[in-house]
Each structure stands twice: as C-alpha cells, then as structure tokens.
Design an enzyme around this catalytic site. Structure first.
Site, PDB file in Angstrom:
ATOM      1  N   CYS A 379       1.230   0.134   1.053  1.00  0.00           N
ATOM      2  CA  CYS A 379       0.197  -0.169   2.051  1.00  0.00           C
ATOM      3  C   CYS A 379       0.536   0.516   3.384  1.00  0.00           C
ATOM      4  O   CYS A 379       0.428   1.726   3.487  1.00  0.00           O
ATOM      5  CB  CYS A 379       0.029  -1.681   2.198  1.00  0.00           C
ATOM      6  N   HIS A 515      -1.027  -2.764  -3.357  1.00  0.00           N
ATOM      7  CA  HIS A 515       0.157  -3.623  -3.452  1.00  0.00           C
ATOM      8  C   HIS A 515       0.558  -3.809  -4.918  1.00  0.00           C
ATOM      9  O   HIS A 515       0.177  -4.807  -5.551  1.00  0.00           O
ATOM     10  CB  HIS A 515      -0.117  -4.983  -2.814  1.00  0.00           C
ATOM     11  N   GLU A 517       3.277  -4.774  -6.137  1.00  0.00           N
ATOM     12  CA  GLU A 517       4.176  -5.911  -6.358  1.00  0.00           C
ATOM     13  C   GLU A 517       3.448  -7.116  -6.935  1.00  0.00           C
ATOM     14  O   GLU A 517       4.059  -7.957  -7.612  1.00  0.00           O
ATOM     15  CB  GLU A 517       4.880  -6.296  -5.052  1.00  0.00           C
TER      16      GLU A 517
END
Length: 545
Positions: A379, A515, A517
């Site tokens: 990001c 993102h 993750e």
C-alpha cells in the site's frame, strides 16, 4: 439448515484471547466437517474501526466485500476456510445508526425507541442473519462482563438463548485464573466472581475456559465446577503457549469439541487436525532464520501490523525458516539514516496514513534499491518506493504524493477523485471528504504482466487482492517512470490503475497497492510473502558466502 450458536464472553480482564479461543474451536469443528462461521460484536460507539488509531485498536482487517473490521476477523480467517464479510462484525455505533435511521423514516410508527426491545432486536436480527447457511455460528462479544458498554449485547444473547433453546445455543465464558507467586498457588476467586456477574444478568455459562500462564490442576477445576455450577468436564484449562496454532489441539485434547457436538446433537466425523499438526511441526523445526526490518510508524503496538506479522511467519513456515521481525520506527530512519537498516535480510514497508515518518520510509526504499536488498512494499509501501524512484532515478527531484505535499511539481501519487460505492453509485471525493468509509475497499482483480516476479509468484496472469486506500499512482507519470526502468507489473481489472511495481535489475524489489497480508493463512501462506522470504534467505546466503 438449522444453525447452532455458541456465544463467547470474557471476564476478569480484557485481552484474554477470546478471538483466538473462538477461532480455535471453530477450526476443530471445521475439521469435523461442519460449516462454521464466526462473528465479532464490538461494544464501542464507532460505526466501524476504520477511523480508529492503530496504536489504540490495532490493525483494521478488510474483508473480501470491503468491510473495515476488527483484527479478530483476521484470526478467524487464518483458522478456518470460511471467508468473513460485513455481516461478521458490527458495533454499538452501527446498531444505533441503523435504529436511528429507521426511526427517522418512521418505521417504528411513533413508538418510543428504547434499548429493549429496539436495540436488542436489531442486534438479534444481525446475529441470526450472520449465522444463516452455517451449521455453527460462534459469536464473540467484545469487552469484559461487567462493562456498561457490553450490556445491550449480553442482554441480546440472553434473549436468544431463551428463544432458540438449549439445543441450539451454548454459552462459553473465558476467565483469568491467575497464579500468585508469593502464595505459590492458583486463585479461582476472580473466576467465581466473573461467573456470578454473568449469572446476575441472566446468563449461565455452559463452558468455562480458564486462562493462565500454566495448566489448571484437576482439583482446582473441580473447585471451579462446584462454585460456578458448571460440569467439571466443561471446565477447560487454556494455558499460555508459544504458538497460537497449538490451541486447537489443546482444546480438542480436553474434549471441548465433543462437548459441543453432544450438546447440539450433531452427527459428524472425528476431527482431522493433521494440517495443524503439520503447521506446528514446521514451526518447531526450522532450517534457519532471517531478519526482516519492518519500517513503520505504529511500531509501539505490534497488533497495528497483526496480519503482516502473521503473514511473515506463514512465509517462514513455507520456506522452513524462522522469521525475526525487527520493528524500525520510520522517524528513526529519518534521524539516523542507513545505520538502523544494517544487518537486515530484507525490508518491508507496510501501509499507513499521514505525513509523519514518510521520508524515513522513502529512505528505506532507497536503501533497499541501492543495496540490492529484498524489498516488499504494501500500500503506502508501494507509493514511497515509487516516489523514491521518481526522485532519484527518473529525475523528478521533488516528486511526492498529494497526500503529503499537494503543491509538489511532480505529484506521482494522487487522490482517487471518483469511485463507485458499495451500492454501485458514483461518488466524487476530495481532500475534505469524510474519512470513514470513503476508500477503495475490498477484493479487486489485478492483471499481472507476463515475465515479472509478480506473475512468477502467483503462477498466472491474474490475482485477486484486498484494498484499503484513497491514493493511487498518477497515470500522467507512468510513461516517464517506465522509460526510467520501473516495471508496472500489475494493473486493475479495467487496466486503468497501477496495482504493482517492481525493478528489473534487482534480486527482489516488489510492491503492491493492495494488502496481501489479509489473505495469508498458516496452512496456505501467500505467494508474495513466500517469494519475499525466499529472496531474503537467498540474500543472506550471498552475504555469508
């Protein structure tokens, strides 16, 4: 399909790990072949955690459908296969907003709006809706029993227990059973008082999960059973462990899943926890270790980067190494320069908002580029890498993002001024727009450029990742940056927005606007994190010769 509900509450103190306990129980039930979902009910007045400080509340977890939710939903997705959505998390603020909107429309036909029944009915409706289509719905109530904020939620689940009956509801209460070193013994009185408090509002727990730094002995569990009026087999000891992924096996060894199955009279197979056993084995038997420098601005609370931390660990499992995370304040990089970046095997710059520390992140990207050190930008981490490249390689000395310098002569990153909201309507946004719920959110398709590290990692030409941001690469500078050597390896579904960048003449310098993750799990990992850790391990081997 008849859905059964397990309500999870906490007592004595906060941060006992209700979310981990709920997710672990869900993992066991899923391993028995059941379709399980989990909900989190948060008692704060904020509509969602999207505008809350990461250093107070931890990270904001984004679901596939773009909901900004509590970080516990990240735990849920890491433990079970079910994907969370906006129905899986709601707050007091959301409930009141909904009820007040109905009142303004006249839906209540002039009635006096009260906590009971209007607020509690709204809560119950959301709980029932969230559980639809699943065998079991686990509902975690945020906060601690005794807090005034939690009372409407506790009253709602009390009513649901009465309305649905014992064959469809179960109450599980987590408490602290502390060990007093001076006395040399475990103390059960806090648990007794917590259960007394819970019973005083009409909820009798069916299961007690006793948290502590050591196992609760059989005689103490018998004592808790006697004074709390809970079956002895339903008093579960949950001690501290060195890995949260050991908890499903720990709960199963004490028969918690069997107790649930018998209570609900469900016919299902025995739990197969072999995948979790493999995770635990990999975690306990690494072949090496790498040190990753995470350069961020919220490092005083590691939970601000919870999903990133976990994704790095998952990538370590896939590469059979232990990942040591060195948290580096980006303002420290600004003050001390390269010296705080020495000795790392890789650098990761995660997402963030605001100008504080951004130049330190830009310096970290520069250090990684110039020293051929593996770099992973997420990001804002992608945006600072692009800004650094524009300044120091593409000849745009004062390049910046309009988020930090609206007057920059080279605004290589700019605000998204037009966006489609969750109802499909066009929204126009500017710097003065509300902060809450005004970002590009949720899962988006990304086209990957053939022959890039991104395409190699994903083993294909597309990926789907979750977004949470307002600013994008300014397309007016794409050609100039590309001519200077920057590779735009990922584009949005309409190919109008830059989603990924990387460097050709670098072992591993990859960054994404999304993102990744949020979709990493201990059983499956994530291709970008795996590639980053593999590159960091290779860098370490090159340095060591």
């Amino acid at each position: 399909m008849t859905t059964r509900y397990i309500f999870v509450t906490g007592g004595v103190v906060s941060s006992l790990g209700k979310g981990i306990a709920a997710a672990s129980l869900a993992a066991i039930l899923e391993a028995r072949g059941l379709n399980v979902t989990i909900m989190k009910l948060d008692p704060y007045i904020n509509v969602d955690p999207g505008t809350m400080s990461p250093t107070q509340h931890g990270e904001v977890f984004v679901t596939e459908d773009g909901a900004e939710t509590d970080l516990d939903l990240g735990h849920y997705e890491r433990f079970i296969r079910t994907k969370m959505n906006r129905r899986n998390n709601f707050t007091t603020g959301r409930i009141y907003e909904e009820v007040l909107r109905k009142e303004r429309r006249g839906d209540y036909l002039g009635a006096t709006i009260q906590v009971i029944p209007h607020i509690t009915n709204a809560i119950k409706e959301r709980v029932i809706a969230g559980g639809e289509g699943h065998d079991v719905a686990i509902v975690e109530i945020g906060g601690t029993v005794g807090d005034i904020e939690s009372l409407p939620f506790l009253e709602s689940i009390r009513q649901l227990g009465a309305e649905l009956g014992r064959d469809r509801t179960l109450f599980m209460h987590l408490t602290l059973v502390p060990f007093l070193g001076a006395a040399g013994e475990i103390k059960t009185k806090p648990t007794q008082h917590s259960v007394k408090e819970l019973r005083s509002i009409g909820i009798a727990p069916d299961v007690l999960v006793c948290r502590g730094d050591r196992a609760v002995p059989a005689n103490e569990r018998a004592k808790i059973s006697l004074f709390c009026n809970v079956e002895e087999r339903a008093v579960i000891s949950l001690k501290d462990v060195d890995s949260i992924y050991k908890i499903p096996a720990l709960l199963r060894s004490q028969g918690l899943d069997e107790l649930v199955i018998k209570r609900f009279n469900i016919d299902c197979k025995e739990a197969d926890l072999s995948e979790w056993e493999n995770v635990i084995y990999q975690e306990a038997n690494p072949n090496g270790e790498v040190t990753i420098g995470m350069v961020g601005k919220y490092i005083e609370l590691p939970d601000a980067y919870k999903s990133v931390n976990e994704a790095l660990k998952h990538a370590g499992l896939k590469n059979r190494v232990t990942v040591n995370i060195k948290y580096i304040d980006s303002q420290t990089v600004e003050a001390k320069g390269d010296e705080v970046l020495q000795g790392l095997d890789g650098i990761l710059v995660p997402g963030g908002f605001g100008e504080r520390g951004v130049e330190g992140k830009i310096l970290a990207a520069k250090f990684a580029r110039e020293n051929k050190l593996p770099y992973f930008g997420i990001c804002l981490g992608m945006q600072v890498a692009l800004i650094e490249f524009a300044r120091n390689v593409a000849g745009m000395a004062d390049a910046h993002s309009t988020e930090f310098n609206p007057a920059s002569p080279f605004p290589v990153v700019g605000l998204i001024t037009e966006w489609i909201d969750e109802d499909g309507q066009l929204e126009l946004r500017h710097e003065e727009s509300d902060l809450g719920g005004t970002m590009r959110l949720g899962a988006q398709l990304c086209h990957l450029k053939e022959g890039t590290k991104a395409a190699e990692a994903y083993k294909g030409n597309t990926c789907v990742e979750r977004h949470r941001h307002r600013y994008e690469v300014n397309n007016n500078y794409v050609d100039r940056l590309e001519k200077a050597g920057l590779i735009f390896s990922g584009l949005s579904s309409d190919r109008k927005l830059v989603e990924m960048i990387e460097l050709a003449e670098h072992p591993w310098f990859v960054a994404g606007q999304f993102h990744p993750e949020f979709t990493s799990t201990p059983r499956d990992g994530h291709p970008l994190f795996e590639g980053f850790i593999a590159a960091s391990l290779s860098h370490q081997k090159r340095i060591l010769g």
